[in-house]
Design a protein around this motif. Structure first.
Motif, PDB file in Angstrom:
ATOM      1  N   GLU A 105       4.265  12.913   3.156  1.00 42.79           N
ATOM      2  CA  GLU A 105       2.850  13.270   2.982  1.00 42.79           C
ATOM      3  C   GLU A 105       2.038  12.056   2.549  1.00 42.79           C
ATOM      4  N   GLU A 106       2.577  11.262   1.635  1.00 46.30           N
ATOM      5  CA  GLU A 106       1.874  10.071   1.170  1.00 46.30           C
ATOM      6  C   GLU A 106       1.894   8.976   2.231  1.00 46.30           C
ATOM      7  N   ALA A 107       3.017   8.816   2.909  1.00 45.37           N
ATOM      8  CA  ALA A 107       3.117   7.799   3.959  1.00 45.37           C
ATOM      9  C   ALA A 107       2.106   8.049   5.074  1.00 45.37           C
ATOM     10  N   LYS A 108       1.846   9.313   5.379  1.00 45.39           N
ATOM     11  CA  LYS A 108       0.876   9.655   6.426  1.00 45.39           C
ATOM     12  C   LYS A 108      -0.517   9.137   6.079  1.00 45.39           C
ATOM     13  N   GLN A 109      -0.897   9.243   4.814  1.00 43.43           N
ATOM     14  CA  GLN A 109      -2.209   8.750   4.386  1.00 43.43           C
ATOM     15  C   GLN A 109      -2.247   7.220   4.340  1.00 43.43           C
ATOM     16  N   ILE A 110      -1.160   6.601   3.895  1.00 41.68           N
ATOM     17  CA  ILE A 110      -1.095   5.138   3.862  1.00 41.68           C
ATOM     18  C   ILE A 110      -1.161   4.568   5.271  1.00 41.68           C
ATOM     19  N   ALA A 111      -0.529   5.256   6.220  1.00 35.20           N
ATOM     20  CA  ALA A 111      -0.503   4.779   7.614  1.00 35.20           C
ATOM     21  C   ALA A 111      -1.905   4.669   8.209  1.00 35.20           C
ATOM     22  N   ARG A 112      -2.846   5.437   7.682  1.00 36.08           N
ATOM     23  CA  ARG A 112      -4.224   5.373   8.181  1.00 36.08           C
ATOM     24  C   ARG A 112      -4.856   4.001   7.930  1.00 36.08           C
ATOM     25  N   ILE A 113      -4.289   3.251   6.990  1.00 37.37           N
ATOM     26  CA  ILE A 113      -4.844   1.945   6.632  1.00 37.37           C
ATOM     27  C   ILE A 113      -4.565   0.894   7.700  1.00 37.37           C
ATOM     28  N   VAL A 114      -3.486   1.068   8.464  1.00 38.38           N
ATOM     29  CA  VAL A 114      -2.981   0.014   9.353  1.00 38.38           C
ATOM     30  C   VAL A 114      -4.059  -0.612  10.239  1.00 38.38           C
ATOM     31  N   PRO A 115      -4.837   0.167  11.008  1.00 37.99           N
ATOM     32  CA  PRO A 115      -5.840  -0.482  11.870  1.00 37.99           C
ATOM     33  C   PRO A 115      -6.972  -1.170  11.114  1.00 37.99           C
ATOM     34  N   TYR A 116      -7.166  -0.797   9.848  1.00 35.33           N
ATOM     35  CA  TYR A 116      -8.237  -1.405   9.048  1.00 35.33           C
ATOM     36  C   TYR A 116      -7.856  -2.789   8.514  1.00 35.33           C
ATOM     37  N   ILE A 117      -6.590  -3.149   8.647  1.00 39.05           N
ATOM     38  CA  ILE A 117      -6.159  -4.486   8.206  1.00 39.05           C
ATOM     39  C   ILE A 117      -5.678  -5.322   9.394  1.00 39.05           C
ATOM     40  N   GLY A 118      -6.136  -4.932  10.586  1.00 36.91           N
ATOM     41  CA  GLY A 118      -5.863  -5.727  11.777  1.00 36.91           C
ATOM     42  C   GLY A 118      -4.453  -5.623  12.309  1.00 36.91           C
ATOM     43  N   LYS A 119      -3.753  -4.521  11.987  1.00 37.50           N
ATOM     44  CA  LYS A 119      -2.383  -4.331  12.461  1.00 37.50           C
ATOM     45  C   LYS A 119      -2.325  -3.190  13.472  1.00 37.50           C
ATOM     46  N   GLN A 120      -1.183  -3.074  14.136  1.00 34.99           N
ATOM     47  CA  GLN A 120      -0.957  -2.000  15.108  1.00 34.99           C
ATOM     48  C   GLN A 120      -0.015  -0.958  14.507  1.00 34.99           C
ATOM     49  N   ASN A 121      -0.379   0.312  14.658  1.00 36.77           N
ATOM     50  CA  ASN A 121       0.508   1.376  14.198  1.00 36.77           C
ATOM     51  C   ASN A 121       1.822   1.346  14.966  1.00 36.77           C
ATOM     52  N   THR A 122       2.912   1.649  14.247  1.00 35.45           N
ATOM     53  CA  THR A 122       4.237   1.599  14.859  1.00 35.45           C
ATOM     54  C   THR A 122       4.652   2.929  15.466  1.00 35.45           C
ATOM     55  N   GLY A 123       3.945   4.010  15.106  1.00 35.70           N
ATOM     56  CA  GLY A 123       4.356   5.337  15.537  1.00 35.70           C
ATOM     57  C   GLY A 123       5.164   6.068  14.485  1.00 35.70           C
ATOM     58  N   SER A 124       5.521   5.359  13.414  1.00 38.32           N
ATOM     59  CA  SER A 124       6.256   5.953  12.296  1.00 38.32           C
ATOM     60  C   SER A 124       5.434   5.755  11.033  1.00 38.32           C
ATOM     61  N   ASP A 125       5.100   6.848  10.360  1.00 36.54           N
ATOM     62  CA  ASP A 125       4.322   6.741   9.126  1.00 36.54           C
ATOM     63  C   ASP A 125       5.060   5.923   8.073  1.00 36.54           C
ATOM     64  N   GLU A 126       6.362   6.115   7.965  1.00 36.27           N
ATOM     65  CA  GLU A 126       7.138   5.380   6.975  1.00 36.27           C
ATOM     66  C   GLU A 126       7.106   3.877   7.260  1.00 36.27           C
ATOM     67  N   LYS A 127       7.310   3.514   8.524  1.00 41.11           N
ATOM     68  CA  LYS A 127       7.262   2.091   8.881  1.00 41.11           C
ATOM     69  C   LYS A 127       5.870   1.522   8.663  1.00 41.11           C
ATOM     70  N   ASP A 128       4.854   2.343   8.972  1.00 38.61           N
ATOM     71  CA  ASP A 128       3.469   1.887   8.770  1.00 38.61           C
ATOM     72  C   ASP A 128       3.180   1.643   7.291  1.00 38.61           C
ATOM     73  N   ALA A 129       3.715   2.513   6.426  1.00 33.53           N
ATOM     74  CA  ALA A 129       3.514   2.330   4.983  1.00 33.53           C
ATOM     75  C   ALA A 129       4.137   1.013   4.526  1.00 33.53           C
ATOM     76  N   HIS A 130       5.331   0.697   5.033  1.00 30.74           N
ATOM     77  CA  HIS A 130       5.964  -0.575   4.681  1.00 30.74           C
ATOM     78  C   HIS A 130       5.171  -1.752   5.251  1.00 30.74           C
ATOM     79  N   LEU A 131       4.573  -1.555   6.420  1.00 27.08           N
ATOM     80  CA  LEU A 131       3.725  -2.586   7.015  1.00 27.08           C
ATOM     81  C   LEU A 131       2.523  -2.884   6.111  1.00 27.08           C
ATOM     82  N   VAL A 132       1.914  -1.830   5.590  1.00 24.67           N
ATOM     83  CA  VAL A 132       0.777  -1.993   4.684  1.00 24.67           C
ATOM     84  C   VAL A 132       1.223  -2.695   3.401  1.00 24.67           C
TER      85      VAL A 132
END
Length: 383
Positions: free
Chosen positions: A300-327
């Motif tokens: 649930e928390e990773a899903k909200q963190i994943a929303r940040i990815v495009p705002y920092i110039g990154k590409q979403n990976t398709g996985s909320d967990e991976k996106d959270a680690h990316l952030v």
């Protein structure tokens, strides 16, 4: 003061249900030279004479306070300039006594989180004694963002961070002056920018944060902080960049009423800041990235963190967990790029299992908390 909870969503995902409880702030002005308009701001919130709350550095090492005193003219009724880091209770008590005798009817806090929270605590003390609320005006010179909340954090004689809270403690006006910010040392300026980032990121998974305006403002704030903090480091005398960062920090904790803490990273900061004399901004430089890594394991928390990815110039990976680690990795890179990568060892924090357990206990208020073991591991890795 506890706020009603009957409208709350009870979920971290506030996209389809939530509540926005407006803050009683009346005015926010920004731009270069805006602090010269403080006399008008005092009158606009119904005041006639102002008492200034600030710290030694601004008072003794810069022209900021003298300039504000002169601009207020006869509406200046006194200045207390000894507020220390993390707002020690002794300073607050002394300032409360002087304010009570001054005949002033408005407080002006100038500086970072400590003077701003101190002014709120002074107003709280005066209300406890008289039943009357003294309004305050905040003139921030850092990006810590104490100016938008009803919470007043301060440090007890035992070096523990505690707080009082009431909607009337929210400053009635906020004045952002990019020219004043040029007097803030770059290291303090950019590290408190990470504090602001801490607010924005943790509000993305805060159960009381509404989709509109809070989370949308947080996303824009994150984008601007990632953009303008490195630019401000490269161009430290650019007052326009400092003004843009003030707006980003205001957006990171856009005024809304809530009680309780912001999130786990903030709790870690409170547990290590006052106890070991680590500045507000640096605590966030230490705690935010590892906290976001931990949150990545909660869907649930990773899903909200994943929303940040495009705002920092990154590409979403398709996985909320991976996106959270990316952030989290991007935050760590930003901190390092700003020159703020550090350790608890650098601040002479004692090592060992007992100390790690004490820090985790202060942060979570219980050894039975579900995150206690994970937090101990985070603390260990901060050395």
């Amino acid at each position: 003061m506890t706020l009603p909870s009957k409208y709350q969503n009870g979920s971290i995902d506030s996209s389809l249900k939530g509540v926005y409880r407006a803050s009683p702030i009346k005015l926010m002005i920004y731009g270069r030279g805006t602090s010269n308009q403080l006399l008008d701001v005092v009158a606009e919130i119904g005041g006639t004479k102002a008492f200034i709350i600030t710290g030694r550095s601004l008072y003794e090492k810069t022209p900021v306070i003298k300039t504000i005193e002169q601009s207020l003219g006869s509406a200046h009724g006194g200045t207390y300039s000894k507020i220390g880091q993390h707002a020690p209770i002794g300073d607050i008590r002394e300032a409360t006594g002087l304010m009570a005798k001054s005949g002033c009817d408005v407080l002006i806090s100038v500086g970072g989180g400590s003077p701003i929270d101190s002014a709120k605590a002074i107003a709280y003390n005066i209300h406890q004694e008289t039943g009357k609320w003294v309004p305050s005006i905040a003139v921030p010179t850092t990006l810590s963002v104490a100016e938008t909340t009803q919470n007043a954090g301060f440090t007890t004689e035992e070096n523990r961070k505690v707080a009082v809270s009431h909607p009337e403690l929210v400053p009635k006006a906020v004045v952002y002056d990019g020219d004043l910010a040029l007097h803030t040392p770059l290291h303090l300026w950019t590290s408190t920018g990470i504090r602001s980032l801490d607010h924005a990121v943790e509000l993305m998974y805060h159960p009381l944060a509404s989709e509109i305006p809070t989370k949308r403002m947080c996303l824009e704030s994150i984008k601007d902080l990632f953009t303008y903090l490195p630019q401000s480091k490269a161009n430290p005398q650019d007052a326009d960049l400092r003004t843009k960062l003030f707006l980003a920090c205001y957006s990171s904790l856009f005024p809304f009423l809530y009680t309780g803490g912001v999130g786990l990273s903030h709790s870690i900061g409170h547990a290590i800041g006052a106890t070991y004399a680590i500045p507000h901004g640096i605590t966030s430089c230490l705690s935010l990235a590892p906290t976001v890594h931990l949150k990545g394991s909660n869907p649930e928390e990773a899903k909200q963190i994943a929303r940040i990815v495009p705002y920092i110039g990154k590409q979403n990976t398709g996985s909320d967990e991976k996106d959270a680690h990316l952030v989290a990795d991007a935050i760590a890179e930003l901190v390092e790029g700003l020159g703020h990568k550090t350790t608890l060892t650098a601040y002479n924090v004692p090592t060992g299992d007992a100390e790690e357990e004490a820090i985790a206990s202060r942060a979570l208020h219980s050894k039975d908390h579900k995150d206690f073991t994970s937090l101990k591991k985070i603390v260990r890795n901060l050395y």
